[in-house]
Design a protein around this motif. Sequence first.
Motif, PDB file in Angstrom:
ATOM      1  N   PRO A 179       0.808  -1.212   0.000  1.00  0.00           N
ATOM      2  CA  PRO A 179       0.000   0.000   0.000  1.00  0.00           C
ATOM      3  C   PRO A 179       0.851   1.276   0.000  1.00  0.00           C
ATOM      4  O   PRO A 179       1.964   1.273   0.503  1.00  0.00           O
ATOM      5  N   PRO A 180       0.266   2.352  -0.529  1.00  0.00           N
ATOM      6  CA  PRO A 180       1.054   3.579  -0.712  1.00  0.00           C
ATOM      7  C   PRO A 180       1.168   4.401   0.562  1.00  0.00           C
ATOM      8  O   PRO A 180       0.469   4.162   1.553  1.00  0.00           O
ATOM      9  N   LEU A 181       2.062   5.374   0.520  1.00  0.00           N
ATOM     10  CA  LEU A 181       2.188   6.411   1.548  1.00  0.00           C
ATOM     11  C   LEU A 181       2.536   5.853   2.922  1.00  0.00           C
ATOM     12  O   LEU A 181       2.105   6.373   3.957  1.00  0.00           O
ATOM     13  N   LYS A 182       3.347   4.781   2.938  1.00  0.00           N
ATOM     14  CA  LYS A 182       3.821   4.229   4.201  1.00  0.00           C
ATOM     15  C   LYS A 182       5.220   4.758   4.510  1.00  0.00           C
ATOM     16  O   LYS A 182       5.933   5.228   3.617  1.00  0.00           O
ATOM     17  N   THR A 183       5.605   4.653   5.753  1.00  0.00           N
ATOM     18  CA  THR A 183       6.927   5.131   6.149  1.00  0.00           C
ATOM     19  C   THR A 183       8.029   4.164   5.757  1.00  0.00           C
ATOM     20  O   THR A 183       9.215   4.503   5.848  1.00  0.00           O
ATOM     21  N   VAL A 184       7.655   2.950   5.349  1.00  0.00           N
ATOM     22  CA  VAL A 184       8.608   1.956   4.856  1.00  0.00           C
ATOM     23  C   VAL A 184       8.070   1.409   3.538  1.00  0.00           C
ATOM     24  O   VAL A 184       6.907   1.611   3.190  1.00  0.00           O
ATOM     25  N   THR A 185       8.924   0.705   2.810  1.00  0.00           N
ATOM     26  CA  THR A 185       8.473   0.022   1.599  1.00  0.00           C
ATOM     27  C   THR A 185       7.934  -1.340   2.011  1.00  0.00           C
ATOM     28  O   THR A 185       8.687  -2.174   2.535  1.00  0.00           O
ATOM     29  N   PRO A 186       6.635  -1.599   1.824  1.00  0.00           N
ATOM     30  CA  PRO A 186       6.049  -2.861   2.306  1.00  0.00           C
ATOM     31  C   PRO A 186       6.705  -4.109   1.731  1.00  0.00           C
ATOM     32  O   PRO A 186       6.806  -5.138   2.403  1.00  0.00           O
ATOM     33  N   GLY A 187       7.127  -4.045   0.457  1.00  0.00           N
ATOM     34  CA  GLY A 187       7.701  -5.227  -0.180  1.00  0.00           C
ATOM     35  C   GLY A 187       6.656  -6.034  -0.918  1.00  0.00           C
ATOM     36  O   GLY A 187       5.471  -5.694  -0.959  1.00  0.00           O
ATOM     37  N   ILE A 188       7.077  -7.136  -1.493  1.00  0.00           N
ATOM     38  CA  ILE A 188       6.198  -7.982  -2.281  1.00  0.00           C
ATOM     39  C   ILE A 188       5.247  -8.752  -1.365  1.00  0.00           C
ATOM     40  O   ILE A 188       5.564  -9.013  -0.196  1.00  0.00           O
ATOM     41  N   GLU A 189       4.070  -9.049  -1.869  1.00  0.00           N
ATOM     42  CA  GLU A 189       3.145  -9.907  -1.111  1.00  0.00           C
ATOM     43  C   GLU A 189       3.777 -11.300  -1.027  1.00  0.00           C
ATOM     44  O   GLU A 189       4.132 -11.875  -2.055  1.00  0.00           O
TER      45      GLU A 189
END
Length: 512
Positions: free
Chosen positions: A450-460
């Motif tokens: 998801p967008p606009l997070k403080t970290v890069t979520p990564g791949i599902e």
Amino acid sequence: MHLFNIFTAAFSLLNIGRGVLGVPNPNSEHNLVERQARTTPILTVFPGQAALPTLADIINLNATNGTFLPIQNIQGDILVGMKKQLETFYFFHINDPASFKTALNSYVPTITSTATLLSPASSQPLAFVNIAFSSTGLQALGITDDLGDSQFSSGMYADATNLGDSLSTWESPFAGTNIHGVFLIGTDQLAPQDSYVSFYVSGIVSTFGSSITEVDRIDASARPGDEAGHEHFGFLDGISNPAVAGFSTTVLPGQTVVPSGTILTGRLGDVALRPSWTLDGTFMAFRKLQQKVPEFDAWTLENAIQNPEGTLTVQQGADYLGARMFGRWKSGAPTDITPLVDDPTLGADPQSNNNFDFAHANSSLISDQSRCPFSAHIRKTNPRADLADANTINHAIRAGTPYGPEVSSSEASSNTSTQDRGMAFVEYQSTIGNGFRFQQINWANTANFPPLKTVTPGIEPIVGQGSPRTADGLNPVDPSVGYTVPQFVIPTGGEYFFVPSISAITDVITAS
């Protein structure tokens, strides 16, 4: 009551879904099967899933809100979700279009409608049968209309690398565009495995003869005993399908309501330009997804995580990691509600197990992964509050079934899969690029969603395809740790299909 009698009488006159399979032989074993009376419904509502509406429910709904979905004309599997005990996918190639059309015209009474699947059990057939066509299948039948979906027109094989697949893992029946159509045959398990399905497959063979050739067949079934309704990794499935306006008579807490045109072509919410005959059809994305279950179990054990209290055993830590990868415990209970321990009662309760949106008081939606990682399967494929709870266009109805045997003791002890098992994945939507394809490419495969997070979520980490396979936030004790997750779900084939209405089969497909 008068309206209900008229409606049900119309279903009876249409005789949709109850027809014969060719000319019955009164002395045949198959005819003995055909004469059996059904006392329980074909479809099963597994724990945690929403109940199906009744015919009376839908009639009352439409009388109240002024909408009308002709469920006697919509093929049965589309709107009911993941409620099959046993399902076979019979993929075919059309050899003789003229003979095929003649046979299909005679076979139409066996094509099962939604109305038939919602009828009393005693009026349901032994198994339901639906049919769908690939783009090349429609072309073989002389139908060259643009159906308004570019992915369908090109086929999934041409789209595979865009989906993140490696074509080296695709099985030969799905390579190219040789598959023209598929029969879906579903039933329960009241009789020994395959007896009903074999009866219907033999009916297809006898009816269509040499006009078609079998390209592939996948036999799928719900897992046994307490695992019924769970996929092969062990997680309860089919919980969060959307409610469809005009069909879903009850909206569960937390369930997204979508316009009928999100699923059905030509209905409210479907804005694509399409031929009029495609009304009340849908596009089906089919995927054969192999699951590496022993490898998944071994990896979660090897990487078992600890809760903030530091009280978990290694096995509990493995289960905890798996739950955070999915966003649900194996019971179906969402980690967003019960982040530290499983709650089977919650998982089995459709009034509660979807009643969340990842937002919490005194918690930051852009940084807090303590309850559910941003990369978790259920969050990547249904972002809820991450998109302000405003997303409806990218929803679709999942209706797949597990295939393959249970994990053997030798596989479990060696941590190695030696038998093919996985999910015969099905998803229905009015536009492939809005539903399945958007979910796979823009959500599951995209590291910064998801967008606009403080970290890069990564791949599902479950169905996400691509490299690097890193997922953030899986460890709540140290969410900064990124995990490199092996590929436990491997696409081995698939195709895009159009599922026409029953009247479209008679008026256009068999008549062109």
